[in-house]
Structures are given as C-alpha cells and as structure tokens.
Design a protein around this motif. Structure first.
Motif, PDB file in Angstrom:
ATOM      1  N   UNK A 158       0.849  -1.187   0.000  1.00 47.07           N
ATOM      2  CA  UNK A 158       0.000   0.000   0.000  1.00 47.07           C
ATOM      3  C   UNK A 158       0.887   1.239   0.000  1.00 47.07           C
ATOM      4  N   UNK A 159       0.704   2.071  -1.009  1.00 49.56           N
ATOM      5  CA  UNK A 159       1.517   3.283  -1.166  1.00 49.56           C
ATOM      6  C   UNK A 159       0.588   4.487  -1.070  1.00 49.56           C
ATOM      7  N   UNK A 160       0.919   5.425  -0.194  1.00 44.60           N
ATOM      8  CA  UNK A 160       0.036   6.573   0.021  1.00 44.60           C
ATOM      9  C   UNK A 160       0.634   7.892  -0.458  1.00 44.60           C
ATOM     10  N   UNK A 161       1.892   7.881  -0.884  1.00 45.15           N
ATOM     11  CA  UNK A 161       2.511   9.101  -1.405  1.00 45.15           C
ATOM     12  C   UNK A 161       3.640   8.740  -2.359  1.00 45.15           C
ATOM     13  N   UNK A 162       3.790   9.550  -3.399  1.00 46.29           N
ATOM     14  CA  UNK A 162       4.777   9.292  -4.454  1.00 46.29           C
ATOM     15  C   UNK A 162       5.548  10.570  -4.748  1.00 46.29           C
ATOM     16  N   UNK A 163       6.860  10.434  -4.953  1.00 48.71           N
ATOM     17  CA  UNK A 163       7.704  11.552  -5.384  1.00 48.71           C
ATOM     18  C   UNK A 163       8.419  11.151  -6.665  1.00 48.71           C
ATOM     19  N   UNK A 164       8.730  12.133  -7.506  1.00 48.91           N
ATOM     20  CA  UNK A 164       9.401  11.852  -8.778  1.00 48.91           C
ATOM     21  C   UNK A 164      10.452  12.898  -9.081  1.00 48.91           C
ATOM     22  N   UNK A 165      11.568  12.425  -9.647  1.00 51.40           N
ATOM     23  CA  UNK A 165      12.573  13.289 -10.253  1.00 51.40           C
ATOM     24  C   UNK A 165      13.045  12.583 -11.510  1.00 51.40           C
ATOM     25  N   UNK A 166      12.888  13.205 -12.660  1.00 50.29           N
ATOM     26  CA  UNK A 166      13.333  12.592 -13.905  1.00 50.29           C
ATOM     27  C   UNK A 166      14.862  12.539 -13.948  1.00 50.29           C
ATOM     28  N   UNK A 167      15.399  11.727 -14.855  1.00 52.15           N
ATOM     29  CA  UNK A 167      16.846  11.608 -14.977  1.00 52.15           C
ATOM     30  C   UNK A 167      17.434  10.839 -13.817  1.00 52.15           C
ATOM     31  N   UNK A 168      18.532  11.347 -13.271  1.00 53.73           N
ATOM     32  CA  UNK A 168      19.223  10.681 -12.161  1.00 53.73           C
ATOM     33  C   UNK A 168      19.039  11.508 -10.898  1.00 53.73           C
ATOM     34  N   UNK A 169      18.045  11.147 -10.087  1.00 59.01           N
ATOM     35  CA  UNK A 169      17.717  11.971  -8.932  1.00 59.01           C
ATOM     36  C   UNK A 169      17.916  11.315  -7.591  1.00 59.01           C
ATOM     37  N   UNK A 170      18.639  10.203  -7.541  1.00 61.15           N
ATOM     38  CA  UNK A 170      18.799   9.485  -6.269  1.00 61.15           C
ATOM     39  C   UNK A 170      19.507  10.330  -5.210  1.00 61.15           C
ATOM     40  N   UNK A 171      20.304  11.302  -5.629  1.00 60.30           N
ATOM     41  CA  UNK A 171      21.010  12.158  -4.669  1.00 60.30           C
ATOM     42  C   UNK A 171      20.044  13.028  -3.863  1.00 60.30           C
TER      43      UNK A 171
END
Length: 243
Positions: free
Chosen positions: A159-172
């Motif tokens: 169950x996922x209640x929130x999502x974040x996104x960064x295109x490209x290489x955003x793991x930092x």
C-alpha cells in the motif's frame, strides 16, 4: 531567419538559464551569437547521424550538454570532440537546457501529463502527490506509461500513500523525499542500500525513458518563432537483451 542570440533570449525567457545548478553547463555550448540560424533541431541528445543529416547553420537545442565538465583538449577521435569537429565544419550550433528545464518543465510534465498524477507539492526538482496505490497496479502504470519492459524496484510496499518523482538521475535527492515511493532513474547500488535501510521504496524509471519527453515539450514553446523547428529522436544508448 533568426540569430542565435534571438533564439537564446527566447529560451532564456521560457526556462531561465540562471536556474541551473552550479555544476551544470546549460546555455550556449557551440556557436556564435551573432550568426543566423537556418533551422532548429530539438533532441534529448546529439549524435553523428543528426549532425550529418542536418543542414549547415542548424541549431541543436538539447537537454544534455555536449560539453560537461572540464574539457582540456580537442582530440577528434574521442567524444565529445569528434562531434564538435563535425558541427564546427558545418557551422552548426548547440544550446543545452538541462537542470533549468528540469525545474521549469520536465519533472512536472512527466508527473502530470505522462503518469497522470496530480502534483500536490513541488520543490525545484521533486514533484509529490498523495493518494492510495496498490503495489502491482502502480508498477503496471509506470511500465505502460513510460514503455518500460522491466522495472528495477527497491523495497516493496503493498500500500503506497505518497509518491515523489525526479526525472533523470535523482537518487542524490533521497534525503529530501517525503513519500512512500520515489521514482527516478540511474539508481546506484549504494543508493538502493540506503533506501532499504530507511524504508523508502524506489523504482528505477530509467534516465532516457523519463526524459525522452523533452523534445515534445520544448517544440511547443518554439512554435511562436518565425523559424522551422523539428524534432530529432535520439537513441537510447542501452537496449534490453532477452534470450
């Protein structure tokens, strides 16, 4: 016909170059601001085929800067000098819209228009939303919308209640994420280990796959100019082998 300076000024208005990160190299990569441009070619990246097929005087507007980092010599047998030589000989020019465009256009477009999420929060590089998603349903949505044959996933939350996104290489940007699930590309092994230890689910949505929409976004912004602007589709340097 327009001068390179006129086109640069237009690009600066729609996505100010001053927004770019300190380590970035957005802006003029190759060219003379006073020269006239014959046409504009928009692409995520630039390659040999594009340069060869484009006519003299073409301006390439790309997402990824062709010169990135310290360039200490022009060895025409090596990248990027091999491409720069061909461009210079054809009086072609290049402008990059990179981290400034991520902030003004790309992240929000992919989050909202491609994946269908309603942005509820946004910092310069992260789009976030809240709701309720099932693990399998979310992964199916991502695979379908981004045309991904497989997905690399870190952690699993039914169950996922929130999502974040960064295109490209955003793991930092992991420390800035306040969500159950983080979507980005180029997730490295140690980033995955950190995410697991902090109970952050991550989905690798690919660098190319999450940024390939650059051209279709930008071409709409160029329609007002009195010059031909066309899209050239750069190739994903990776391919998936199945045996």
């Amino acid at each position: 016909m327009m001068t390179l300076q006129q086109i640069y000024n237009h690009l600066d208005k729609i996505s100010p170059f001053e927004l770019q990160e300190k380590w970035d190299n957005s802006g003029l990569i190759v060219g003379d601001m006073a020269r006239e441009v014959s046409q504009i070619v928009v692409s995520l990246d630039i390659d040999f085929t594009m340069i060869e097929e484009a006519k003299e005087g073409t301006l390439f507007v790309v997402h990824h800067p062709l010169i990135f980092g310290k360039l200490t010599q022009l060895d025409f047998a090596k990248y990027p000098s091999n491409l720069l030589e061909k461009m210079i000989l054809k009086k072609q020019s290049c402008i990059a819209l990179h981290t400034n465009f991520d902030q003004t256009h790309l992240n929000k477009y992919v989050f909202e228009k491609i994946l269908g999420f309603k942005p509820e929060g946004q910092n310069p590089f992260l789009c976030t939303t809240k709701g309720e998603w099932n693990y399998k349903a979310l992964l199916s949505l991502i695979k379908e919308k981004l045309n991904l044959p497989t997905l690399k996933v870190v952690g699993k939350k039914e169950k996922i209640t929130s999502i974040a996104l960064c295109t490209g290489a955003g793991a930092s940007l992991m420390n800035e994420v306040e969500a159950d699930c983080f979507l980005t590309g180029d997730i490295k092994y140690h980033d995955a280990m950190k995410a697991m230890s902090e109970d952050l689910m991550m989905v690798d949505i690919g660098h190319y796959e999450s940024e390939k929409f650059f051209s279709e976004i930008l071409i709409d912004e160029l329609k007002v100019l009195p010059i031909l602007a066309i899209i050239a589709h750069s190739k994903n340097p990776f391919h998936t082998e199945t045996y």
